[in-house]
Motif scaffolding. Structure first.
Motif, PDB file in Angstrom:
ATOM      1  N   ILE A  38       0.705  -1.348   0.029  1.00 23.63           N
ATOM      2  CA  ILE A  38      -0.036   0.067  -0.201  1.00 23.63           C
ATOM      3  C   ILE A  38       0.889   1.272   0.176  1.00 23.63           C
ATOM      4  O   ILE A  38       1.690   1.420   1.065  1.00 23.63           O
ATOM      5  CB  ILE A  38      -1.030  -0.035   1.216  1.00 23.63           C
ATOM      6  CG1 ILE A  38      -1.868  -1.342   1.441  1.00 23.63           C
ATOM      7  CG2 ILE A  38      -1.680   1.365   1.149  1.00 23.63           C
ATOM      8  CD1 ILE A  38      -2.494  -1.631   0.087  1.00 23.63           C
ATOM      9  N   ALA A  39       0.759   2.126  -1.086  1.00 24.40           N
ATOM     10  CA  ALA A  39       1.563   3.424  -1.163  1.00 24.40           C
ATOM     11  C   ALA A  39       1.250   4.388  -0.180  1.00 24.40           C
ATOM     12  O   ALA A  39       2.140   5.045   0.231  1.00 24.40           O
ATOM     13  CB  ALA A  39       1.422   3.907  -2.501  1.00 24.40           C
ATOM     14  N   CYS A  80      -4.386  -6.130   2.642  1.00 22.69           N
ATOM     15  CA  CYS A  80      -4.046  -5.320   1.707  1.00 22.69           C
ATOM     16  C   CYS A  80      -4.281  -5.726   0.234  1.00 22.69           C
ATOM     17  O   CYS A  80      -4.515  -4.969  -0.646  1.00 22.69           O
ATOM     18  CB  CYS A  80      -2.299  -5.544   1.714  1.00 22.69           C
ATOM     19  SG  CYS A  80      -1.497  -4.670   3.198  1.00 22.69           S
ATOM     20  N   LEU A  81      -4.503  -7.177   0.064  1.00 19.99           N
ATOM     21  CA  LEU A  81      -4.981  -7.425  -1.173  1.00 19.99           C
ATOM     22  C   LEU A  81      -6.321  -7.100  -1.469  1.00 19.99           C
ATOM     23  O   LEU A  81      -6.612  -6.680  -2.720  1.00 19.99           O
ATOM     24  CB  LEU A  81      -5.171  -9.044  -1.210  1.00 19.99           C
ATOM     25  CG  LEU A  81      -5.686  -9.786  -2.293  1.00 19.99           C
ATOM     26  CD1 LEU A  81      -4.813  -9.567  -3.448  1.00 19.99           C
ATOM     27  CD2 LEU A  81      -5.650 -11.278  -2.216  1.00 19.99           C
ATOM     28  N   ASN A  82      -7.194  -6.865  -0.611  1.00 16.40           N
ATOM     29  CA  ASN A  82      -8.394  -6.311  -0.857  1.00 16.40           C
ATOM     30  C   ASN A  82      -8.530  -5.115  -1.098  1.00 16.40           C
ATOM     31  O   ASN A  82      -9.268  -4.633  -2.259  1.00 16.40           O
ATOM     32  CB  ASN A  82      -9.469  -6.735   0.811  1.00 16.40           C
ATOM     33  CG  ASN A  82      -9.667  -8.135   0.588  1.00 16.40           C
ATOM     34  OD1 ASN A  82      -9.749  -8.808  -0.135  1.00 16.40           O
ATOM     35  ND2 ASN A  82      -9.930  -8.309   2.017  1.00 16.40           N
ATOM     36  N   VAL A  83      -7.710  -4.070  -0.590  1.00 13.95           N
ATOM     37  CA  VAL A  83      -7.636  -2.840  -0.925  1.00 13.95           C
ATOM     38  C   VAL A  83      -6.876  -2.579  -2.289  1.00 13.95           C
ATOM     39  O   VAL A  83      -7.522  -1.907  -3.231  1.00 13.95           O
ATOM     40  CB  VAL A  83      -6.359  -2.086  -0.001  1.00 13.95           C
ATOM     41  CG1 VAL A  83      -6.199  -0.696  -0.378  1.00 13.95           C
ATOM     42  CG2 VAL A  83      -7.216  -2.150   1.600  1.00 13.95           C
ATOM     43  N   LEU A  84      -6.061  -3.592  -2.676  1.00 12.33           N
ATOM     44  CA  LEU A  84      -5.385  -3.451  -4.033  1.00 12.33           C
ATOM     45  C   LEU A  84      -6.502  -3.799  -5.238  1.00 12.33           C
ATOM     46  O   LEU A  84      -6.673  -3.226  -6.283  1.00 12.33           O
ATOM     47  CB  LEU A  84      -4.242  -4.442  -4.256  1.00 12.33           C
ATOM     48  CG  LEU A  84      -2.981  -4.084  -3.408  1.00 12.33           C
ATOM     49  CD1 LEU A  84      -1.875  -5.012  -3.784  1.00 12.33           C
ATOM     50  CD2 LEU A  84      -2.338  -2.718  -3.820  1.00 12.33           C
ATOM     51  N   LYS A  85      -7.282  -4.819  -4.877  1.00  9.53           N
ATOM     52  CA  LYS A  85      -8.408  -5.355  -5.662  1.00  9.53           C
ATOM     53  C   LYS A  85      -9.370  -4.241  -6.035  1.00  9.53           C
ATOM     54  O   LYS A  85      -9.725  -3.853  -7.213  1.00  9.53           O
ATOM     55  CB  LYS A  85      -9.037  -6.572  -5.160  1.00  9.53           C
ATOM     56  CG  LYS A  85      -8.210  -7.772  -5.334  1.00  9.53           C
ATOM     57  CD  LYS A  85      -8.967  -8.956  -5.111  1.00  9.53           C
ATOM     58  CE  LYS A  85      -8.652 -10.442  -5.338  1.00  9.53           C
ATOM     59  NZ  LYS A  85      -9.181 -11.409  -5.021  1.00  9.53           N
ATOM     60  N   TYR A 189       0.546  -5.034 -12.048  1.00  4.25           N
ATOM     61  CA  TYR A 189      -0.438  -3.851 -12.571  1.00  4.25           C
ATOM     62  C   TYR A 189      -0.641  -2.747 -11.450  1.00  4.25           C
ATOM     63  O   TYR A 189      -1.135  -1.579 -12.137  1.00  4.25           O
ATOM     64  CB  TYR A 189      -1.683  -4.847 -12.771  1.00  4.25           C
ATOM     65  CG  TYR A 189      -1.861  -5.519 -13.927  1.00  4.25           C
ATOM     66  CD1 TYR A 189      -2.523  -5.016 -15.031  1.00  4.25           C
ATOM     67  CD2 TYR A 189      -1.236  -6.663 -14.373  1.00  4.25           C
ATOM     68  CE1 TYR A 189      -2.688  -5.427 -16.302  1.00  4.25           C
ATOM     69  CE2 TYR A 189      -1.258  -7.436 -15.408  1.00  4.25           C
ATOM     70  CZ  TYR A 189      -2.029  -6.690 -16.446  1.00  4.25           C
ATOM     71  OH  TYR A 189      -1.971  -7.423 -17.723  1.00  4.25           O
ATOM     72  N   PHE A 190      -0.442  -2.933 -10.319  1.00  6.80           N
ATOM     73  CA  PHE A 190      -0.783  -2.074  -9.354  1.00  6.80           C
ATOM     74  C   PHE A 190       0.221  -0.935  -9.437  1.00  6.80           C
ATOM     75  O   PHE A 190       0.074   0.342  -9.357  1.00  6.80           O
ATOM     76  CB  PHE A 190      -0.636  -2.434  -7.893  1.00  6.80           C
ATOM     77  CG  PHE A 190      -0.938  -1.445  -7.034  1.00  6.80           C
ATOM     78  CD1 PHE A 190      -1.850  -0.891  -6.784  1.00  6.80           C
ATOM     79  CD2 PHE A 190       0.232  -1.279  -5.964  1.00  6.80           C
ATOM     80  CE1 PHE A 190      -2.119   0.170  -5.422  1.00  6.80           C
ATOM     81  CE2 PHE A 190       0.036  -0.205  -5.143  1.00  6.80           C
ATOM     82  CZ  PHE A 190      -0.851   0.517  -4.883  1.00  6.80           C
ATOM     83  N   VAL A 191       1.570  -1.380  -9.627  1.00  2.67           N
ATOM     84  CA  VAL A 191       2.681  -0.351 -10.000  1.00  2.67           C
ATOM     85  C   VAL A 191       2.423   0.230 -10.959  1.00  2.67           C
ATOM     86  O   VAL A 191       2.686   1.630 -11.345  1.00  2.67           O
ATOM     87  CB  VAL A 191       3.924  -1.176  -9.984  1.00  2.67           C
ATOM     88  CG1 VAL A 191       5.116  -0.410 -10.492  1.00  2.67           C
ATOM     89  CG2 VAL A 191       4.497  -1.799  -8.655  1.00  2.67           C
TER      90      VAL A 191
END
Length: 197
Positions: A38-39, A80-85, A189-191
């Motif tokens: 998470i950035a 964190c995964l849920n936030v990224l999704k 993909y997030f990056v």
């Protein structure tokens, strides 16, 4: 190890002093771990705090004979995964990747292990895949993702059309999708979304 079991046993019984000890031991490491995904530092901090709330609320279910470290990191990882999704879904990117959620972030951390930067792991995998790309594809891919060049700039440097650049990049990305592990693909993909690669 005996001390750790005693602290967990006290935590299981709901003792506040034990919770404070667990918080002091794990919070800095969990916050750093969340920061790899998470950035936003505040958002990463909120995730870790929510995990500790969950631990406190479910203290009676804690198993003193299991890997408590893994339990905590898994809770943070999943949040964190849920936030990224959610972030990618909001930007209409989630439909572009095939991810098995049970395989994501399958990384275990022991009590004394250093945390590995997700970005470092990403670049290591990416470098190996780039080395396997055809020469022209490799050149275009490096110019785009390593040097941040635009399509027109890449075309000028390589002496080819922008259409050919697009084809090389598409071929390179297809190799990445096929060869990169699912957890790193999601992180890639997030990056890309945040233009930090």
């Amino acid at each position: 190890m005996g001390l750790k079991i005693k602290i967990l046993a006290d935590l299981k019984r709901g003792k506040e002093k034990a919770f404070k000890k667990v918080f002091a031991i794990y919070y800095p490491r969990l916050e750093k771990y969340a920061g790899y995904f998470i950035a936003n530092p505040q958002e990463a901090e909120d995730i870790v705090q929510d995990v500790f709330v969950q631990v406190l609320e479910n203290h009676e279910t804690i198993k003193t004979d299991s890997n408590f470290d893994s339990y905590l990191f898994t809770l943070v990882r999943n949040r964190c995964l849920n936030v990224l999704k959610k972030q990618m879904a909001e930007k209409n990117y989630i439909d572009k990747i095939q991810i098995n959620s049970e395989e994501l972030y399958n990384i275990s951390f022991g009590m004394d292990e250093d945390f590995l930067s997700m970005e470092k792991l990403l670049h290591e995998q990416l470098e190996k895949i780039i080395e396997e790309m055809p020469e022209r594809c490799q050149s275009a891919f490096c110019l785009k993702w390593k040097e941040g060049k635009k399509i027109r700039e890449i075309a000028d440097i390589m002496g080819i059309s922008t259409t050919m650049v697009d084809k090389h990049l598409a071929k390179g990305m297809e190799m990445v999708r096929q060869k990169m592990t699912s957890d790193m693909l999601l992180f890639l993909y997030f990056v890309i979304l945040n233009s930090t690669l």
